[in-house]
Design an enzyme around this catalytic site. Structure first.
Site, short mmCIF file in Angstrom:
data_model
loop_
_atom_site.label_atom_id
_atom_site.label_comp_id
_atom_site.label_asym_id
_atom_site.label_seq_id
_atom_site.Cartn_x
_atom_site.Cartn_y
_atom_site.Cartn_z
N VAL A 63 -34.25 5.16 4.55
CA VAL A 63 -33.72 6.35 4.85
C VAL A 63 -32.48 6.57 5.63
O VAL A 63 -32.63 5.79 6.88
CB VAL A 63 -34.83 7.29 5.36
N CYS A 64 -31.41 6.79 5.29
CA CYS A 64 -30.43 6.73 6.05
C CYS A 64 -30.29 7.26 7.35
O CYS A 64 -30.91 8.73 7.30
CB CYS A 64 -28.89 7.13 5.55
N ILE A 65 -30.22 6.82 8.68
CA ILE A 65 -30.72 7.49 9.92
C ILE A 65 -29.68 8.62 10.17
O ILE A 65 -29.90 9.56 10.42
CB ILE A 65 -30.65 6.27 10.73
N ALA A 112 -30.31 11.27 8.00
CA ALA A 112 -31.69 11.99 8.36
C ALA A 112 -31.68 12.79 9.53
O ALA A 112 -32.27 14.01 9.85
CB ALA A 112 -32.73 10.96 8.32
#
Lengths: 116, 130, 92
Positions: free
Chosen positions: B76-78, B81
């Protein structure tokens, strides 16, 4: 050899984080020295319109990120001439204008493409 | 054939379900998924605080269970997110937020993981929108 | 080089299909899914002359007839298409 990726950006700069997040994909690819192309299509061409004022709507200025493209080794920057004309914009110096047939050929040149 | 699959929509969007069904068909066809990458509103497809009505499909849960079952690499792209309030324990602690809504099998990481997956795969397939 | 374009927005509320048709190459194909399936009623799609496919579950859900100039695919078929074409361009 690295696979090449064409990112097609078709969001206006003021419609939420979409335009910035598309550009972030391009810049991240540049940071890894990957062969990345960027094409502005549809409302994405509004990102290239001159004299926009992000401060008026308390946003961060996207133009700084666009100017960083060269620093990240992203030299293949294109803009759809049809989308520009439809929106009454003239070709910016920062992107090479392409007609629809040339865009079709451009997509063929890349290994992968994402439109967002 | 190696696939990299990127998801750009929340679990309630039809395209998140479509991505899951496509990914399941990829494995069923004997192919490999090098990574699943969740970007933009796709981070909501990995959030674990979604409560689907009992008579509706719980796509976020289906994603979680299926990715765990097959031990897939789910990233998940930080940045995407954090912007959308999808936090694991580490980030919730770091930014002093009360809610944690991301845990295993998902890992938070950067956009380099998307490019890395695209380089390793024969096909990059994106799902998003309606 | 050929591209499979995937469109999931209705062409009646959105310009993605129109833009896709404008830049689509002769060897490309367009896969309609979700509300993109309503694009089967778009005359420009048939007129373009490229291969048109629709995800079968979206036809069934919407009770749309499959025209003779288009084909339907299931998920294994979608996976196979993504292999048969050199790349997949989803209009997110």
């Amino acid at each position: 050899m690295s696979k090449s990726l064409l990112v097609i950006s078709r969001q206006a700069p003021w419609s939420g984080p979409g335009a910035r997040e598309a550009l972030d994909i391009v810049l991240a690819g540049g940071a890894f020295d990957l062969p990345i192309g960027l094409l502005f299509l549809d409302d994405g061409v509004f990102q290239l319109a001159p004299h926009q004022d992000a401060k008026a709507v308390q946003q961060k200025d996207l133009s700084a990120n666009l100017q960083a493209l060269g620093l990240f080794g992203i030299d293949d920057v294109f803009v759809c001439s049809h989308s520009l004309a439809e929106r009454g914009l003239i070709s910016p110096a920062s992107a090479q204008p392409l007609d629809s047939a040339a865009i079709s050929t451009l997509i063929d040149r890349y290994d992968q493409v994402m439109t967002l | 054939m190696k696939f990299a699959i990127a998801v750009f929509s929340a679990a309630h969007a039809p395209s998140s379900r479509r991505a899951l069904r496509f990914a399941q068909a990829v494995l069923a066809g004997g192919h490999e998924i090098v990574r699943l990458f969740f970007y933009q509103d796709g981070v909501y497809s990995a959030a674990n605080n979604i409560v689907a009505p009992q008579d509706e499909q719980d796509i976020a849960r289906q994603w979680r269970e299926w990715v765990s079952q097959h031990q897939l690499d789910g990233v998940v792209c930080i940045a995407a997110a954090l912007r959308r309030g999808v936090l694991n324990t580490e980030e919730a602690t770091r930014y002093q937020r009360s809610a944690v809504n991301l845990d295993a099998p998902w890992a938070l990481s950067g956009l380099g993981q998307l490019h890395d997956a695209a380089q390793a795969a024969d096909r990059l397939i994106c799902f998003g929108g309606p | 080089m050929s591209t499979l374009h995937v469109v999931s927005h209705s062409p009646f509320t959105d310009s993605r299909l129109a833009s896709c048709l404008r830049i689509c190459g002769a060897d490309d194909a367009i896969l309609l899914c979700g509300d993109g399936a309503y694009g089967l009623h778009n005359p420009a799609l048939q007129a373009k002359g490229v291969k048109v496919l629709v995800l079968d579950e979206d036809l069934l859900a919407r009770n749309l007839p499959l025209p003779d100039w288009a084909d339907s695919v299931d998920y294994p078929g979608f996976v196979q298409l993504s292999i048969d074409y050199d790349k997949v361009n989803t209009w997110l």
